[in-house]
Design a protein around this motif. Structure first.
Motif: not given
Length: 354
Positions: A324, A285, A283, A312, A326
């Motif tokens: 984390n 950004d 993931e 993320s 998202a």
């Protein structure tokens, strides 16, 4: 361009989702890629008013014996009554109901028969034994203790709130269980029954890997979602290879049961982790992705394409535990990337504000 034509071109470009078969005959609760998406669940959009209601109050949640029993019974697709009346099942329906609801714990002598009846893999049997014998909480290594839970609640109040963040956002722990999500995230998947153990508001990894809706909703599921997430999973296993966490081991055994997922993990994913294949990011950004969302009134037969930016990151308080978050931010009306046909702009989806 009509959405159906765009959807057809998208499938032609990426290929139809491959059949997700099991290595062993399914027991009634496993999903396959050709399983039709379940009907839209009325009233599944969740509360929309107070901040306290807008976040899922699960920051302090740890996996319990009842969680495991419910999850594996649900996969079998049978009731508590049917399970407990099976031959060789060790206890009465009432006793099993008490186990699943947390009123009491099974005795160690019942574990082999219980785990076999629920078709639990070996790693999950170990986790169940660990929980019942009341050892140290096995979830602390991926969720943290009370202090981390308190900091997670503060982070949730500041960030996981529809008024502060109108785009769908979820905070996950080190095993991708959803600690908290805002209403926009819940509404985004409001067409799915929340009782499903692979629901995206329950576990992000499980949704992408095992839920049939992921292949319909996540545009380019294999290349843009499944493979990158499998790389992240593989990297997690490597980081903890000296002491593999029980929940990670249980997920690994489930992945091994699906040839398509296992072939990916031993092929392009392994090569990427060894530096021999093309670089794959999990993931990044601001990565451009796409979603095929239900049409007006939850119409699953005529989905609308929505480009998104996947934002993320890792909250500092959860850095040591793999936490984390998202955030799925919508933009434009065309699929991202060169060479893709323009998409007809569809109506605003309920997952993004009013």
């Amino acid at each position: 361009m009509h959405n159906e034509e765009l959807r057809h071109r998208h499938r032609h470009r990426h290929g139809e989702p491959q059949q997700l078969e099991e290595r062993h005959p399914p027991s009634g609760g496993h999903f396959t890629a050709d399983t039709p998406p379940p009907p839209r669940s009325p009233g599944a959009t969740g509360p929309t008013t107070a901040v306290e209601e807008a976040i899922q109050p699960a920051a302090e949640r740890v996996q319990t014996v009842g969680d495991l029993l419910f999850r594996y019974r649900s996969r079998l697709g049978i009731s508590q009554e049917v399970l407990s009346r099976r031959p060789a099942f060790p206890v009465s329906p009432r006793t099993y109901r008490d186990w699943e609801t947390g009123r009491s714990l099974p005795r160690k002598k019942y574990l082999p028969a219980l785990a076999d009846a629920l078709h639990m893999p070996d790693a999950v049997k170990g986790l169940l034994h660990f929980l019942i014998t009341k050892g140290d909480p096995p979830t602390s290594g991926i969720r943290g203790g009370p202090a981390i839970a308190a900091r997670s609640r503060r982070w949730v109040r500041e960030h996981v709130d529809d008024r502060r963040q109108p785009s769908p956002l979820a905070l996950m722990d080190g095993a991708w269980d959803v600690i908290a999500c805002n209403n926009a995230y819940r509404r985004l998947f409001g067409h799915l029954p929340e009782s499903d153990p692979n629901h995206p508001t329950t576990n992000g990894f499980r949704y992408v890997m095992f839920h049939p809706d992921a292949r319909e909703t996540l545009a380019g599921w294999y290349e843009e979602w499944m493979i990158p997430w499998m790389v992240e999973f593989g990297a997690t296993l490597l980081r903890h290879r000296d002491r593999l966490h029980a929940e990670h081991a249980a997920l690994l055994e489930e992945v091994e049961a699906y040839p398509e997922l296992w072939d990916a993990s031993t092929g392009p994913v392994r090569r990427a982790l060894q530096g021999r294949g093309r670089a794959i990011r999990f993931e990044g950004d601001g990565d451009g992705r796409g979603l095929w969302l239900p049409g007006p009134d939850g119409d699953l037969a005529h989905r609308v394409y929505q480009p998104i930016r996947l934002t993320s990151g890792i909250p500092l308080h959860g850095l040591s535990y793999g936490h984390n978050f998202a955030c799925l931010r919508p933009y434009g009306a065309s699929p991202p990337g060169p060479g893709r046909p323009p998409a007809e702009a569809g109506p605003a989806h309920a997952g993004w504000g009013a």
